[in-house]
Design an enzyme around this catalytic site. Structure first.
Site, PDB file in Angstrom:
ATOM      1  N   CYS A  11      -0.538   1.800  -2.124  1.00  0.00           N
ATOM      2  CA  CYS A  11      -1.543   1.378  -1.151  1.00  0.00           C
ATOM      3  C   CYS A  11      -0.798   0.993   0.123  1.00  0.00           C
ATOM      4  O   CYS A  11       0.420   1.152   0.204  1.00  0.00           O
ATOM      5  CB  CYS A  11      -2.453   0.269  -1.684  1.00  0.00           C
ATOM      6  SG  CYS A  11      -1.678  -1.324  -1.972  1.00  0.00           S
ATOM      7  N   CYS A  85      -4.026   4.786   1.470  1.00  0.00           N
ATOM      8  CA  CYS A  85      -2.847   4.871   2.342  1.00  0.00           C
ATOM      9  C   CYS A  85      -2.851   6.126   3.195  1.00  0.00           C
ATOM     10  O   CYS A  85      -1.859   6.455   3.833  1.00  0.00           O
ATOM     11  CB  CYS A  85      -1.554   4.749   1.537  1.00  0.00           C
ATOM     12  SG  CYS A  85      -1.344   5.979   0.270  1.00  0.00           S
ATOM     13  N   CYS A  89       1.599   9.301   1.979  1.00  0.00           N
ATOM     14  CA  CYS A  89       2.267   9.691   0.742  1.00  0.00           C
ATOM     15  C   CYS A  89       2.657  11.167   0.797  1.00  0.00           C
ATOM     16  O   CYS A  89       1.800  12.028   0.968  1.00  0.00           O
ATOM     17  CB  CYS A  89       1.355   9.432  -0.443  1.00  0.00           C
ATOM     18  SG  CYS A  89       2.183   9.624  -2.021  1.00  0.00           S
TER      19      CYS A  89
END
Length: 133
Positions: A11, A85, A89
């Site tokens: 997150c 997020c 990523c």
């Protein structure tokens, strides 16, 4: 499970949702799953309200330390679960990715964090059952 799968929860601040998810998976799976968590912009401490909410269900996440998301962490994971997020990523072929849309507990009171905690538990239980197949 023929090998120990690694699950990475990601997150933004690695202070609430990902810490709670990691706490649940570690509690429920024990050493059957390697559990990691990280954040795209980690905070300085685990959210105290998240700690309180988890303590209510008998899980202590107070010793968690928000960590920065690294390429190595993603590469080492079998399953990467993101929670708000965005595109932070990195994507690697052959990895299983899930995006869990969950409210952020940051700045929330305990009565708003409990339903988030309970939804995280439900999703972690589903993930664990899928990993066991």
């Amino acid at each position: 499970m023929t090998h120990t799968p690694t699950v990475l929860f990601v997150c933004i601040h690695n202070a609430g949702r990902s810490q709670m998810a990691a706490g649940f998976l570690h509690h429920l799976a024990g050493d059957r799953v390697a559990v990691r968590s990280a954040g795209s912009a980690p905070g300085t401490q685990v959210n105290p309200v998240a700690v309180e909410a988890m303590r209510e269900v008998g899980i202590d996440i107070s010793h968690g330390i928000p960590s920065l998301l690294t390429m190595d962490a993603v590469q080492e994971a079998d399953v990467v679960v993101t929670m708000g997020c965005g595109d932070a990523c990195p994507i690697f072929p052959g990895k299983r990715y899930e995006d869990w849309e969950l409210d952020d507990p940051a700045g929330q009171r305990i009565d708003a964090v409990r339903p988030i905690r309970d939804e995280i538990r439900r999703r972690v239980e589903t993930l664990l059952a899928e990993l066991a197949q």
